[in-house]
Structure formats: C-alpha cells, structure tokens
Scaffold this motif. Structure first.
Motif, PDB file in Angstrom:
ATOM      1  N   TYR A 150     -21.610 -35.178  68.925  1.00 18.44           N
ATOM      2  CA  TYR A 150     -20.236 -35.933  69.548  1.00 18.44           C
ATOM      3  C   TYR A 150     -19.493 -35.363  70.587  1.00 18.44           C
ATOM      4  O   TYR A 150     -18.631 -35.619  71.068  1.00 18.44           O
ATOM      5  N   GLY A 151     -20.131 -34.030  70.957  1.00 20.60           N
ATOM      6  CA  GLY A 151     -19.642 -33.480  72.027  1.00 20.60           C
ATOM      7  C   GLY A 151     -18.876 -32.222  72.088  1.00 20.60           C
ATOM      8  O   GLY A 151     -18.388 -31.896  73.047  1.00 20.60           O
ATOM      9  N   ALA A 152     -18.941 -31.455  70.813  1.00 24.32           N
ATOM     10  CA  ALA A 152     -18.137 -30.275  70.586  1.00 24.32           C
ATOM     11  C   ALA A 152     -18.793 -29.193  71.414  1.00 24.32           C
ATOM     12  O   ALA A 152     -20.035 -29.095  71.761  1.00 24.32           O
ATOM     13  N   PHE A 153     -17.782 -28.404  72.026  1.00 22.08           N
ATOM     14  CA  PHE A 153     -18.120 -27.137  72.850  1.00 22.08           C
ATOM     15  C   PHE A 153     -18.727 -26.102  72.241  1.00 22.08           C
ATOM     16  O   PHE A 153     -19.764 -25.373  72.356  1.00 22.08           O
ATOM     17  N   ASP A 154     -18.014 -25.785  70.866  1.00 18.64           N
ATOM     18  CA  ASP A 154     -18.422 -24.797  70.083  1.00 18.64           C
ATOM     19  C   ASP A 154     -18.038 -25.162  68.563  1.00 18.64           C
ATOM     20  O   ASP A 154     -17.227 -25.992  68.455  1.00 18.64           O
ATOM     21  N   TYR A 155     -18.379 -24.308  67.578  1.00 15.59           N
ATOM     22  CA  TYR A 155     -17.850 -24.409  66.121  1.00 15.59           C
ATOM     23  C   TYR A 155     -17.831 -22.942  65.407  1.00 15.59           C
ATOM     24  O   TYR A 155     -18.457 -22.241  65.449  1.00 15.59           O
ATOM     25  N   LEU A 156     -16.465 -22.807  65.294  1.00 17.51           N
ATOM     26  CA  LEU A 156     -16.073 -21.736  64.761  1.00 17.51           C
ATOM     27  C   LEU A 156     -16.013 -21.563  63.107  1.00 17.51           C
ATOM     28  O   LEU A 156     -15.300 -22.584  62.666  1.00 17.51           O
ATOM     29  N   ASP A 160     -10.502 -12.293  68.438  1.00 11.83           N
ATOM     30  CA  ASP A 160     -11.181 -11.785  69.811  1.00 11.83           C
ATOM     31  C   ASP A 160     -12.284 -13.093  70.223  1.00 11.83           C
ATOM     32  O   ASP A 160     -12.340 -13.506  71.364  1.00 11.83           O
ATOM     33  N   TYR A 161     -13.031 -13.488  69.056  1.00 11.81           N
ATOM     34  CA  TYR A 161     -13.899 -14.523  69.510  1.00 11.81           C
ATOM     35  C   TYR A 161     -13.190 -15.880  69.848  1.00 11.81           C
ATOM     36  O   TYR A 161     -13.685 -16.495  70.607  1.00 11.81           O
ATOM     37  N   LEU A 162     -12.224 -16.199  68.978  1.00 12.02           N
ATOM     38  CA  LEU A 162     -11.450 -17.275  69.286  1.00 12.02           C
ATOM     39  C   LEU A 162     -10.931 -17.406  70.908  1.00 12.02           C
ATOM     40  O   LEU A 162     -11.129 -18.331  71.592  1.00 12.02           O
ATOM     41  N   LEU A 163     -10.265 -16.000  71.191  1.00 14.54           N
ATOM     42  CA  LEU A 163      -9.749 -15.938  72.719  1.00 14.54           C
ATOM     43  C   LEU A 163     -10.942 -16.117  73.451  1.00 14.54           C
ATOM     44  O   LEU A 163     -10.884 -16.927  74.717  1.00 14.54           O
ATOM     45  N   PHE A 164     -12.124 -15.611  73.194  1.00 19.07           N
ATOM     46  CA  PHE A 164     -13.470 -15.832  74.183  1.00 19.07           C
ATOM     47  C   PHE A 164     -13.799 -17.212  74.164  1.00 19.07           C
ATOM     48  O   PHE A 164     -14.072 -17.730  75.233  1.00 19.07           O
ATOM     49  N   CYS A 165     -13.859 -18.042  73.095  1.00 18.71           N
ATOM     50  CA  CYS A 165     -14.065 -19.450  73.247  1.00 18.71           C
ATOM     51  C   CYS A 165     -13.255 -20.442  73.977  1.00 18.71           C
ATOM     52  O   CYS A 165     -13.589 -21.062  75.013  1.00 18.71           O
ATOM     53  N   VAL A 166     -12.201 -19.857  73.941  1.00 20.62           N
ATOM     54  CA  VAL A 166     -10.857 -20.717  74.707  1.00 20.62           C
ATOM     55  C   VAL A 166     -11.025 -20.301  76.098  1.00 20.62           C
ATOM     56  O   VAL A 166     -10.866 -21.168  76.920  1.00 20.62           O
ATOM     57  N   TYR A 167     -11.097 -19.301  76.248  1.00 20.23           N
ATOM     58  CA  TYR A 167     -11.468 -18.562  77.776  1.00 20.23           C
ATOM     59  C   TYR A 167     -12.669 -19.151  78.320  1.00 20.23           C
ATOM     60  O   TYR A 167     -12.464 -19.707  79.539  1.00 20.23           O
TER      61      TYR A 167
END
Length: 247
Positions: A219-225, A232-239
């Motif tokens: 369905y087009g998700a960019f990433d899957y946390l 840090d990983y959240l901010l990395f994904c957002v950035y």
C-alpha cells in the motif's frame, strides 16, 4: 562540485560509489567505520554524507544521531546499496529503500539542485506531521519528541479521524499505527493513498510479522517501526522521508 563523505564497510561498494561521484567532479572521502567518519565530519564539514544503514563499529543509525548533534543542518542520506547479486535474485530490504550505486549519484545531484529550497525544521516553515494512534501515550511521546525537534505535529486517535486530519493538514509525513479500532492501519493507509499518493507514511506497530510488513509495503508505506523503537531511529525515519520528499 561538492565535498562528500561515503561511509560503507564494503570497500568494493565504497570504491564504486566514490568513482561515480568523482566522475561527476565531486570531492570524495571514504570510510569503513563510523567513529573515524564522525571525527572527519567534525573537522571537515562535508556538504553530503552517504552512510550505510549498518556499520561494524556503531549501533544502527547511531552515526546519523551523532552527526545531527554536531550539525542539525547536515544532509545525511542513510542508504542500503543494492548489490547486483541481490537485484538478480529479486531480494530487497523493507523500509528505507535500497539504491543502486548509480542511483545514489542521481539522488545527490537532485539534492544539490534542491538545496536552496530545502526547509529545515528550525526555519519558519516547519514540516507538518500527522500521528495516528489509539494509544494516547504513544501520540503524546511522538508529539513531544517531534515538536522539540522542530516539527509541527497534529494527532488523531483512530483511522477515521486521522483521514480527516490528513486532508485538513496536508502533512509531509504520517505516522500510522497498525492495530486500531474502527479502521486498521493498512485500511487507513490504503485510503490515504487514494487521495494523496505522495505523502510519506511510516507504520508504527507491535506486529513484527513479515506478512503485515508486506501488506503495508504493497500500500506504499515508506518504513515500518516495530515497538519499542528508539527516538533516534524515529527521528532518522522522519528526517530521511522528508529529505527525500524534496526531490
């Protein structure tokens, strides 16, 4: 010409990236590990840093976090380079997309051209994010972490309200829970895609099953946390998603 740092543990891949970038008249330094690369970054302040998603001497994405502490305006592209054998076998990584070495050169070129238009969180125009999760503790954590970093955040507690919020706010990124009442995350993602195919969507969930990941990717998700995840990983994904959206 740009000063570029390539950090990759495979000397063959690093050499190939370096040769392609030098062929485009860029000045390139390569490193196999994160610690010496960080020291060089502090001393030299390159325009772009291309970092492999896994390094032998640092935890996942730790180098990205350290670079951001030194210079929040740094342009860091965390990549997984797709090797020829992987491509031939049809293998791929879920999440931050894999690049062929030739594609990396194209991404750098597009980022250079877009540099004058890039809007960092510290500037007047803040990137907008919508967080959709039925757990208020999660949305409060997301809103707090992202607001402190400089993003504009709006929250909703289910998919139906989230859809309305996305239409209203028109965010650059949506953080979307998988398991919610009234409408699941994948169902919400599918509907978001119908009216806004360009917005980035990162799934947030406790479900680590491959089947669910694949459904969200379709369905087009960019990433899957997968919870629990580090800030840090959240901010990395957002950035990463907002940076790549500029091109």
């Amino acid at each position: 010409m740009s000063k570029i740092m390539v950090v990759h543990p495979d000397t063959g891949i690093a050499g190939r990236l370096s040769a392609l970038l030098v062929g485009q008249k860029h000045e390139v330094r390569t490193f196999r590990e994160g610690r010496p690369a960080l020291e060089a970054f502090v001393a030299e302040k390159p325009e772009f840093i291309l970092v492999n998603d896994v390094l032998p001497d640092t935890a996942d994405h730790a180098l990205f976090a350290e670079i951001m502490k030194v210079d929040p305006a740094a342009k860091v592209l965390v990549i997984s380079v797709l090797e020829d054998q992987q491509e031939a076998e049809g293998l791929s990584r879920f999440g931050i997309r894999s690049f062929r070495p030739e594609e990396v050169v194209g991404v750098v070129d597009k980022l250079r051209k877009a540099a004058g238009q890039l809007k960092r969180p510290a500037e007047k125009t803040k990137p907008r994010i919508v967080a959709i999760d039925d757990d208020s503790a999660v949305t409060e954590m997301l809103e707090s972490a992202l607001t402190l970093t400089g993003y504009e955040v709006a929250c909703a507690e289910d998919g139906l309200k989230g859809l309305a919020l996305v239409k209203k706010v028109k965010p650059q990124l949506v953080l979307l829970d998988v398991a919610m009442p009234r409408m699941t995350g994948p169902e919400t993602l599918k509907l978001i895609r119908e009216f806004d195919p360009r917005v980035g969507v990162v799934m947030i969930t406790g479900d680590s099953s491959f089947e669910m990941m694949e459904e969200c990717r379709r369905y087009g998700a960019f990433d899957y946390l997968v919870k629990p995840f580090s800030i840090d990983y959240l901010l990395f994904c957002v950035y990463s998603r907002i940076l790549l959206a500029t091109i």
